[in-house]
Write a protein that holds these residues in place. Structure first.
Motif, short mmCIF file in Angstrom:
data_model
loop_
_atom_site.label_atom_id
_atom_site.label_comp_id
_atom_site.label_asym_id
_atom_site.label_seq_id
_atom_site.Cartn_x
_atom_site.Cartn_y
_atom_site.Cartn_z
N ASN A 1 -4.12 8.71 -2.39
CA ASN A 1 -5.06 7.67 -1.96
C ASN A 1 -5.03 7.45 -0.46
O ASN A 1 -6.00 6.98 0.12
CB ASN A 1 -4.74 6.35 -2.66
N ILE A 2 -3.90 7.77 0.18
CA ILE A 2 -3.77 7.60 1.62
C ILE A 2 -3.84 8.97 2.29
O ILE A 2 -3.20 9.91 1.84
CB ILE A 2 -2.45 6.91 2.00
N ASN B 1 -13.15 7.47 -1.62
CA ASN B 1 -12.20 6.37 -1.85
C ASN B 1 -10.79 6.64 -1.31
O ASN B 1 -9.80 6.24 -1.93
CB ASN B 1 -12.13 6.02 -3.35
N LYS B 2 -10.71 7.29 -0.18
CA LYS B 2 -9.43 7.53 0.47
C LYS B 2 -9.22 6.51 1.58
O LYS B 2 -10.16 6.13 2.28
CB LYS B 2 -9.37 8.95 1.06
N LYS B 3 -8.00 6.06 1.73
CA LYS B 3 -7.63 5.14 2.80
C LYS B 3 -7.17 5.99 3.98
O LYS B 3 -6.18 6.71 3.88
CB LYS B 3 -6.54 4.19 2.33
N ASN C 1 -13.91 8.23 3.20
CA ASN C 1 -14.27 6.92 2.63
C ASN C 1 -15.12 7.08 1.38
O ASN C 1 -14.93 6.34 0.40
CB ASN C 1 -15.05 6.07 3.65
N GLU D 1 -8.22 2.55 7.52
CA GLU D 1 -7.11 1.69 7.10
C GLU D 1 -6.18 1.40 8.28
O GLU D 1 -5.55 0.36 8.34
CB GLU D 1 -6.34 2.36 5.95
N LEU E 1 0.83 -1.20 0.00
CA LEU E 1 0.00 0.00 0.00
C LEU E 1 0.87 1.25 0.00
O LEU E 1 0.63 2.19 -0.77
CB LEU E 1 -0.93 0.00 1.22
N ASN F 1 -14.56 2.93 9.73
CA ASN F 1 -13.98 2.18 8.62
C ASN F 1 -12.68 2.88 8.22
O ASN F 1 -12.70 3.80 7.41
CB ASN F 1 -14.97 2.14 7.45
#
Length: 184
Positions: free
Chosen positions: A29-30, A52-54, A49, A82, A4, A80
């Motif tokens: 993305n993170i 679509n972000k971690k 979320n 990561e 990741l 929720n």
């Protein structure tokens, strides 16, 4: 976790509402969520979320969250995410026990803090560590040669050249609140 981070070498560090709004338009993305309080945390995480972000929550910086390991249980049941970020060993241990990704943050100010961090990592093995400040390629190289844990460089990284330098010296990712670097 290593894959990741390798796939996402730039991590958006969000420290205010403007950053929260801007990160959803970025290629990052993170997201390291570095602000907020217990009452608004779920809303912020769901917002990220939905884009679509971690999300990794820096537990030490969220108002209303104590340094009691039970916070990991709360997060597992209600959010929720990561993973989490913390400087606290007791939180790291609980996250590992609950199979929650954990980034342990270290402030390396001198040779004593470096040795203390290396000794601590022999006892507790988080999925990744974050070294602060992140603009110390020599120190990052030294740590990466001694441990087999992904390293994130964070703090004071402001230029693309600095990102490249720390990545060349053993960091796997860079966390930054500099929005210009989120797109590079």
């Amino acid at each position: 976790m290593r894959k990741l981070l390798e796939y996402n070498p730039i991590i958006a560090a969000i420290k205010n509402d403007k950053g929260l709004e801007d990160v959803v338009k970025s290629d990052c993305n993170i997201v390291f969520l570095l602000y907020g309080d217990i009452m608004s945390l779920k809303e912020k995480v769901e917002f990220l979320n939905n884009h679509n972000k971690k999300v990794f929550i820096h537990l030490d910086m969220i108002t209303g969250i104590a340094s009691n390991p039970i916070v990991i249980d709360y997060i597992c049941e209600n959010l929720n995410i990561e993973g989490v970020i913390t400087t606290k060993v007791n939180i790291v241990k609980r996250a590992i026990d609950k199979n929650v990704n954990v980034v342990q943050r270290f402030f390396l100010l001198d040779s004593m803090s470096l040795e203390s961090a290396l000794d601590g990592l022999k006892k507790v093995r988080p999925q990744a560590i974050e070294i602060m400040p992140g603009i110390m390629p020599k120190v990052i190289k030294r740590v990466s040669e001694k441990i087999n844990v992904p390293i994130i460089a964070g703090g004071l990284v402001e230029k693309k050249e600095e990102v490249i330098e720390v990545l060349k010296n053993g960091a796997i990712s860079v966390s930054t609140s500099n929005e210009k670097l989120w797109e590079e």
